[in-house]
Design an enzyme around this catalytic site. Structure first.
Site, PDB file in Angstrom:
ATOM      1  N   ASP A   1       1.165  -1.371  -0.368  1.00 31.36           N
ATOM      2  CA  ASP A   1      -0.027   0.162   0.051  1.00 31.36           C
ATOM      3  C   ASP A   1       0.963   1.663  -0.310  1.00 31.36           C
ATOM      4  O   ASP A   1       1.811   1.307   0.476  1.00 31.36           O
ATOM      5  CB  ASP A   1      -0.970  -0.158   1.294  1.00 31.36           C
ATOM      6  CG  ASP A   1      -2.326   0.769   1.049  1.00 31.36           C
ATOM      7  OD1 ASP A   1      -3.059   0.726   0.019  1.00 31.36           O
ATOM      8  OD2 ASP A   1      -1.981   1.824   2.098  1.00 31.36           O
TER       9      ASP A   1
ATOM     10  N   GLU B   1      14.124 -14.932   0.796  1.00 33.56           N
ATOM     11  CA  GLU B   1      14.759 -16.245   1.839  1.00 33.56           C
ATOM     12  C   GLU B   1      13.739 -17.091   1.350  1.00 33.56           C
ATOM     13  O   GLU B   1      14.298 -18.578   2.481  1.00 33.56           O
ATOM     14  CB  GLU B   1      14.505 -15.809   2.938  1.00 33.56           C
ATOM     15  CG  GLU B   1      15.564 -14.676   4.135  1.00 33.56           C
ATOM     16  CD  GLU B   1      15.090 -14.775   5.520  1.00 33.56           C
ATOM     17  OE1 GLU B   1      14.067 -14.874   5.750  1.00 33.56           O
ATOM     18  OE2 GLU B   1      15.384 -13.762   5.737  1.00 33.56           O
TER      19      GLU B   1
HETATM   20  C1  NOJ Z   1      -4.526   3.048  -1.394  1.00 34.16           C
HETATM   21  C2  NOJ Z   1      -5.960   2.317  -1.199  1.00 34.16           C
HETATM   22  O1  NOJ Z   1      -5.887   1.642  -1.931  1.00 34.16           O
HETATM   23  C3  NOJ Z   1      -7.338   3.072  -0.436  1.00 34.16           C
HETATM   24  O2  NOJ Z   1      -7.550   2.218  -0.414  1.00 34.16           O
HETATM   25  C4  NOJ Z   1      -6.007   3.140   0.598  1.00 34.16           C
HETATM   26  O3  NOJ Z   1      -7.309   4.428   1.690  1.00 34.16           O
HETATM   27  C5  NOJ Z   1      -5.055   3.859   0.253  1.00 34.16           C
HETATM   28  N1  NOJ Z   1      -4.153   3.484  -0.264  1.00 34.16           N
HETATM   29  C6  NOJ Z   1      -4.403   4.771   2.166  1.00 34.16           C
HETATM   30  O4  NOJ Z   1      -4.255   3.080   2.263  1.00 34.16           O
END
Ligand code: NOJ
Ligand code: CA
Length: 552
Positions: A205, A256
């Site tokens: 993310d 790993e």
């Molecule tokens: C990207 C994610 O896909 C989204 O859903 C989220 O709100 C933001 N990152 C923050 O984590």
């Protein structure tokens, strides 16, 4: 069991499950891990190679689970670690791999580290795991800078003792300090924790945000915005050079394992910067969202594909293609809006904001174009990332009452953005029955309201209909597996500005007519075997409007 192939991800069809909205095993209206396990046969029949599971960790759901309380546990509403192990075992037994979402830029404000930070004084080791700074002004009541969060409002939250913490997303999502060794080590522990449980890869993310430079003086929001696209690694918040070092450590952990664990970066960076994240010494793959933002048209699609093939060449990575995910308006709806509307989704969001008036839509056209675009995407070299429900041709749900909305985008941007709930409504499994079969028999619970029209998109309604979108995806994924060869594509001349055609190794040929009316099949294509078509009317001599055909 999936095999030992180290390269399985290169051209995988990866199906994104948004766990709270996929299948609910216990009838509380929230999708759960056992629900997903019960639907493994569906995923097998669909023909996907891997599942990407959006966050399932303990969370107050301030941001749909992207606010993680504990990175090494399961939200009790979704199940237990044992349920997780059962899900992985069931997927693996079916030959399907499992990718989990990892959220390293921020924890939730309920994470034990953050609670400790709040209980500890300024300058403490506990505060150093996050990005605390002193307030400005005579009584330190002003935020350290005028930066705004991605969900609207200030990116700084006061904690009552003259300090503020940085949150690029919701205030319940404090940003972690990746300059802190303990933070780095803890994520390595988390990567091993899930890898040891059999997870095959990670979706990372906001992978471009972890490293930050908060040395004073902090520059203004306007200055940062102006610099955002420079792509020179010098922006204080995004896409910084130090990320290479962080991901090199992750790569060492991935390696790993046998086969090595994989990762795909969610990095909203300039296209030429993607290769940093996608390098074999880094995460290995990065999302390209260009198709998702492109207008439906031969020129724009060709430009996106050609540019990305070029960018990926020689990087050691493979291409990634996306039309929908849990953050954007579903493509069947984007394409149902007038012609100029699909670009960047902005028109779709405006349409939602204005109450989602169905009169502005041409749903048949939206579905026709969505099917054509999906069949185009599924034939491209590289990985296809699919979002749950797109295989049903599911449109966005516009009619969610404000009182039922959950997305922080809605709450922090009142009147400007309704947010992302419309693509996160629980899936319809059966055309009748409570909650369209989302829960067990007799359950009517659904954490977001499902509209009546969901009935016609239910799995049960589409499953045995050879003309359904579900049948098209099943056939496409099956053929794709068998036809997939080298990661190569050769454009073929069509003689029409509206018609794109390309050939994959082995004679697999794809023709998409992006125009509204039928176009003659190029002479070289006449008489070939039609393997699959996104619309009903393919004659031997022409391809219908807004239709893709696979030929051999
Ligand atoms: C990207 C994610 O896909 C989204 O859903 C989220 O709100 C933001 N990152 C923050 O984590
Ligand atoms: Ca449940």
């Amino acid at each position: 069991m999936p095999g030992a192939d180290r390269d399985w991800w290169r051209q995988a069809a990866v199906y994104q499950v948004y766990p709270r909205s996929f299948a609910d095993a216990n009838g509380d209206g929230i999708g759960d891990l056992r629900g997903i396990t019960s639907r493994v046969p569906y995923l097998v029949e669909l023909g996907v190679d891997a599942v990407w599971l959006s966050p399932f960790y303990p969370s107050a759901l301030a941001d749909g689970g992207y606010d993680v309380d504990d990175y090494r546990d399961v939200d009790p509403r979704l199940g237990t670690l044992d349920d997780f192990d059962e899900l992985v075992a069931a997927l693996h037994a079916a030959g399907i791999r499992m990718i989990v979402d990892i959220v390293p830029n921020h924890s939730s404000d309920r994470h034990e580290w953050f609670r400790e930070a709040l209980a500890s004084p300024r300058g403490s080791a506990a505060r150093d795991r996050y990005l605390f700074r002193d307030g400005e002004g005579p009584d330190a009541s002003e935020p350290p800078s005028d930066w705004t969060s991605m969900f609207g409002g200030s990116a700084w939250e006061p904690v009552g003792d003259g300090q503020f913490y940085l949150h690029l997303f919701a205030r319940e999502q404090p940003d972690l300090n990746w300059g802190n060794r303990e933070v780095r080590d803890d994520f390595l522990t988390t990567l091993r924790f899930w890898s040891d449980r059999g997870v095959d890869g990670f979706r990372v993310d906001v992978a471009h945000a972890l490293a930050k430079d908060l040395t004073y003086p902090l520059r203004s929001h306007a200055e940062l915005e102006a610099d955002k696209l420079a792509g020179d690694g010098a922006h204080p918040l995004w896409d910084r050079e130090e990320l290479d070092e962080i991901y090199a450590e992750w790569r060492a952990v991935f390696d790993e394992y046998d086969p090595p664990r994989t990762a795909v970066a969610e990095a909203w960076v300039e296209p030429h910067r993607r290769a940093r994240y996608a390098a074999p010494t880094s995460l290995g793959q990065a999302f390209n969202f260009d198709l998702l933002r492109a207008a439906f048209g031969a020129e724009s699609f060709r430009e996106v594909v050609a540019r990305n093939l070029e960018l990926t060449r020689g990087t050691g990575s493979s291409n990634t293609w996306v039309l929908s995910n849990h953050d954007v308006v579903r493509h069947a709806t984007r394409y149902a809006l007038p012609d100029d509307a699909s670009d960047d989704g902005a028109v779709a969001r405006e349409w939602l904001l204005a109450g989602g008036d169905p009169a502005a839509l041409d749903p048949e056209r939206g579905l026709r174009r969505a099917r054509a675009a999906s069949l185009f995407l599924l034939a491209l070299p590289g990985s296809a990332y699919l979002y749950q429900g797109e295989e049903l041709g599911l449109p966005e749900v516009a009619e969610i009452p404000d009182a039922d909305r959950q997305d922080p985008t809605f709450f922090r941007n009142a009147g400007v953005d309704v947010g992302r709930d419309g693509c996160r409504v629980p899936l319809p499994w059966t055309a009748s029955g409570g909650a369209f079969g989302f829960g067990p028999d007799g359950s009517t619970a659904s954490h977001l309201p499902q509209p009546d029209w969901f009935a016609s998109f239910a799995v049960g309604a589409e499953s045995d209909d050879p003309g359904s979108t579900l049948s098209m995806y099943r056939a496409a994924l099956d053929l794709r597996r068998r036809l997939q060869g080298a990661e190569e594509l050769e454009w073929v001349d069509t003689g029409s500005p509206d018609v794109l055609a390309f050939r994959r190794p082995g004679g697999w040929t794809v023709v998409t007519n992006f125009g509204p009316s039928p176009a003659p099949l190029p002479a070289w294509a006449v008489g070939r075997e039609v393997l699959l078509a996104s619309g009903p009317s393919v004659s031997l001599a022409e391809v219908a409007g807004e239709t893709t055909v696979w030929l051999r």
